[in-house]
Design a protein around this motif. Sequence first.
Motif, PDB file in Angstrom:
ATOM      1  N   PHE A 143       0.683  -1.305  -0.060  1.00  0.00           N
ATOM      2  CA  PHE A 143       0.152  -0.119  -0.071  1.00  0.00           C
ATOM      3  C   PHE A 143       0.888   1.120   0.081  1.00  0.00           C
ATOM      4  CE2 PHE A 143      -2.755  -2.844   2.176  1.00  0.00           C
ATOM      5  CZ  PHE A 143      -3.794  -3.285   1.275  1.00  0.00           C
ATOM      6  N   THR A 144       2.148   1.105  -0.337  1.00  0.00           N
ATOM      7  CA  THR A 144       3.148   2.340  -0.325  1.00  0.00           C
ATOM      8  C   THR A 144       2.915   2.959  -1.693  1.00  0.00           C
ATOM      9  OG1 THR A 144       4.677   0.760   0.711  1.00  0.00           O
ATOM     10  CG2 THR A 144       5.478   2.885  -0.144  1.00  0.00           C
ATOM     11  N   LYS A 145       3.115   4.316  -1.722  1.00  0.00           N
ATOM     12  CA  LYS A 145       3.206   5.190  -2.767  1.00  0.00           C
ATOM     13  C   LYS A 145       4.047   4.661  -3.856  1.00  0.00           C
ATOM     14  CE  LYS A 145       2.419   9.583  -2.097  1.00  0.00           C
ATOM     15  NZ  LYS A 145       2.767  11.115  -1.802  1.00  0.00           N
ATOM     16  N   TYR A 146       3.760   4.781  -5.035  1.00  0.00           N
ATOM     17  CA  TYR A 146       4.541   4.494  -6.175  1.00  0.00           C
ATOM     18  C   TYR A 146       4.906   3.107  -6.304  1.00  0.00           C
ATOM     19  CZ  TYR A 146       4.453   9.413  -6.297  1.00  0.00           C
ATOM     20  OH  TYR A 146       4.188  10.794  -6.333  1.00  0.00           O
ATOM     21  N   ARG A 147       4.579   2.096  -5.587  1.00  0.00           N
ATOM     22  CA  ARG A 147       4.898   0.559  -5.386  1.00  0.00           C
ATOM     23  C   ARG A 147       4.068  -0.068  -6.462  1.00  0.00           C
ATOM     24  NH1 ARG A 147       8.736  -2.768  -4.233  1.00  0.00           N
ATOM     25  NH2 ARG A 147       7.752  -4.950  -4.265  1.00  0.00           N
ATOM     26  N   LYS A 148       4.977  -0.730  -7.372  1.00  0.00           N
ATOM     27  CA  LYS A 148       4.478  -1.504  -8.426  1.00  0.00           C
ATOM     28  C   LYS A 148       4.679  -3.005  -7.917  1.00  0.00           C
ATOM     29  CE  LYS A 148       5.387   1.713 -12.102  1.00  0.00           C
ATOM     30  NZ  LYS A 148       5.997   1.807 -13.570  1.00  0.00           N
ATOM     31  N   GLY A 149       3.869  -3.854  -8.506  1.00  0.00           N
ATOM     32  CA  GLY A 149       4.130  -5.266  -8.493  1.00  0.00           C
ATOM     33  C   GLY A 149       5.457  -5.729  -9.271  1.00  0.00           C
ATOM     34  N   ASN A 150       5.594  -6.942  -9.084  1.00  0.00           N
ATOM     35  CA  ASN A 150       7.005  -7.588  -9.497  1.00  0.00           C
ATOM     36  C   ASN A 150       6.743  -7.857 -11.218  1.00  0.00           C
ATOM     37  OD1 ASN A 150       8.233  -7.438  -7.225  1.00  0.00           O
ATOM     38  ND2 ASN A 150       7.548  -9.267  -6.717  1.00  0.00           N
ATOM     39  N   ASN A 151       5.615  -8.086 -11.436  1.00  0.00           N
ATOM     40  CA  ASN A 151       5.496  -8.829 -12.989  1.00  0.00           C
ATOM     41  C   ASN A 151       5.546  -7.317 -13.851  1.00  0.00           C
ATOM     42  OD1 ASN A 151       4.543  -9.320 -15.651  1.00  0.00           O
ATOM     43  ND2 ASN A 151       3.184 -10.873 -14.483  1.00  0.00           N
ATOM     44  N   SER A 152       6.632  -7.034 -14.367  1.00  0.00           N
ATOM     45  CA  SER A 152       6.854  -5.861 -15.144  1.00  0.00           C
ATOM     46  C   SER A 152       5.995  -5.765 -16.442  1.00  0.00           C
ATOM     47  CB  SER A 152       8.430  -5.507 -15.626  1.00  0.00           C
ATOM     48  OG  SER A 152       8.658  -6.782 -16.068  1.00  0.00           O
ATOM     49  N   GLY A 153       5.567  -6.788 -16.910  1.00  0.00           N
ATOM     50  CA  GLY A 153       4.688  -6.814 -18.236  1.00  0.00           C
ATOM     51  C   GLY A 153       3.346  -6.274 -17.868  1.00  0.00           C
ATOM     52  N   ILE A 154       2.756  -6.648 -16.713  1.00  0.00           N
ATOM     53  CA  ILE A 154       1.484  -6.257 -16.030  1.00  0.00           C
ATOM     54  C   ILE A 154       1.724  -4.723 -15.619  1.00  0.00           C
ATOM     55  CG2 ILE A 154      -0.254  -6.619 -14.420  1.00  0.00           C
ATOM     56  CD1 ILE A 154       0.339  -9.636 -14.722  1.00  0.00           C
ATOM     57  N   HIS A 155       2.644  -4.580 -15.088  1.00  0.00           N
ATOM     58  CA  HIS A 155       2.781  -3.210 -14.440  1.00  0.00           C
ATOM     59  C   HIS A 155       3.466  -2.112 -15.220  1.00  0.00           C
ATOM     60  CE1 HIS A 155       1.970  -6.194 -11.075  1.00  0.00           C
ATOM     61  NE2 HIS A 155       1.160  -5.052 -10.708  1.00  0.00           N
ATOM     62  N   LYS A 156       3.796  -2.289 -16.429  1.00  0.00           N
ATOM     63  CA  LYS A 156       4.552  -1.243 -16.983  1.00  0.00           C
ATOM     64  C   LYS A 156       3.822   0.101 -17.483  1.00  0.00           C
ATOM     65  CE  LYS A 156       3.478  -3.050 -21.804  1.00  0.00           C
ATOM     66  NZ  LYS A 156       3.985  -3.868 -23.230  1.00  0.00           N
ATOM     67  N   SER A 157       2.592   0.019 -17.554  1.00  0.00           N
ATOM     68  CA  SER A 157       1.826   1.519 -17.566  1.00  0.00           C
ATOM     69  C   SER A 157       1.391   1.686 -16.474  1.00  0.00           C
ATOM     70  CB  SER A 157       0.733   1.139 -18.712  1.00  0.00           C
ATOM     71  OG  SER A 157      -0.208   0.112 -18.255  1.00  0.00           O
ATOM     72  N   SER A 158       1.732   1.191 -15.097  1.00  0.00           N
ATOM     73  CA  SER A 158       1.020   1.564 -13.652  1.00  0.00           C
ATOM     74  C   SER A 158       2.180   2.507 -13.391  1.00  0.00           C
ATOM     75  CB  SER A 158       1.084   0.418 -13.033  1.00  0.00           C
ATOM     76  OG  SER A 158       0.643   0.791 -11.582  1.00  0.00           O
ATOM     77  N   ALA A 159       1.409   3.449 -12.352  1.00  0.00           N
ATOM     78  CA  ALA A 159       2.045   4.416 -11.697  1.00  0.00           C
ATOM     79  C   ALA A 159       2.567   4.013 -10.328  1.00  0.00           C
ATOM     80  CB  ALA A 159       1.325   5.857 -11.773  1.00  0.00           C
ATOM     81  N   GLY A 160       1.755   2.954  -9.937  1.00  0.00           N
ATOM     82  CA  GLY A 160       2.262   2.349  -8.594  1.00  0.00           C
ATOM     83  C   GLY A 160       1.197   3.041  -7.494  1.00  0.00           C
ATOM     84  N   LEU A 161       0.205   3.713  -7.921  1.00  0.00           N
ATOM     85  CA  LEU A 161      -0.538   4.678  -7.051  1.00  0.00           C
ATOM     86  C   LEU A 161      -1.924   3.843  -6.667  1.00  0.00           C
ATOM     87  CD1 LEU A 161      -0.087   8.159  -8.589  1.00  0.00           C
ATOM     88  CD2 LEU A 161       0.949   7.159  -6.387  1.00  0.00           C
ATOM     89  N   GLY A 162      -2.252   2.934  -7.343  1.00  0.00           N
ATOM     90  CA  GLY A 162      -3.945   2.337  -7.172  1.00  0.00           C
ATOM     91  C   GLY A 162      -4.251   2.091  -5.650  1.00  0.00           C
TER      92      GLY A 162
END
Length: 195
Positions: A143-162
């Motif tokens: 739940f940390t700001k700008y934290r993305k999951g480990n799967n870079s393919g899924i998260h490449k367009s994510s800002a890690g804010l959701g």
Amino acid sequence: MVCTAPQLLDTPNNWGAVHADRVKRLIQELNEVWDLERPEFVLHKKEVRLTDFLIDIEDKFMYLCKQKEVIFSIIHSFDTECRASFDSFRVGEVIENIVSNAIKHTSTGDSILLEVFLIDRSLTFRVTDSGVGFAEQELAVIFTKYRKGNNSGIHKSSAGLGLYICKLIVEKHEGTIKAYNHGEGGAVIEFTIPV
């Protein structure tokens, strides 16, 4: 002969449009974080008929899950006339964010279950999926700001804010949120708010 509409592919011709969409999403999320982090931010609580609220959630995700051939279901512990007071737009946003993440991490034949319980004037929402679950190191910082999951393919367009936005909304409701893996595999995100 069957004709189908051309699909938008991630080609050099439309990279600009794809990039513009990502930037637009990022700006919207950053603005929302800024808004939610302000001490003077106010929720718009109102009395909500819970079954109507859940029907809206089901309508939003049933089509997406059918497309991916993922089973989406909702169960709850209250009667059809039960009402509770909360910001339905913001809580709906939390659920949408969590279920959208679950859809990304599930495959054909997997399932996503939303359970809702009203106990002692507290409303608990639990989203469980049968996907890959969380890596152990993710759980402490999910739940940390700008934290993305480990799967870079899924998260490449994510800002890690959701999920950070989810946490802010739940905390504005004076509630709690947590994430864990369940014993049969898959991820669980659960939050409780007083109503």
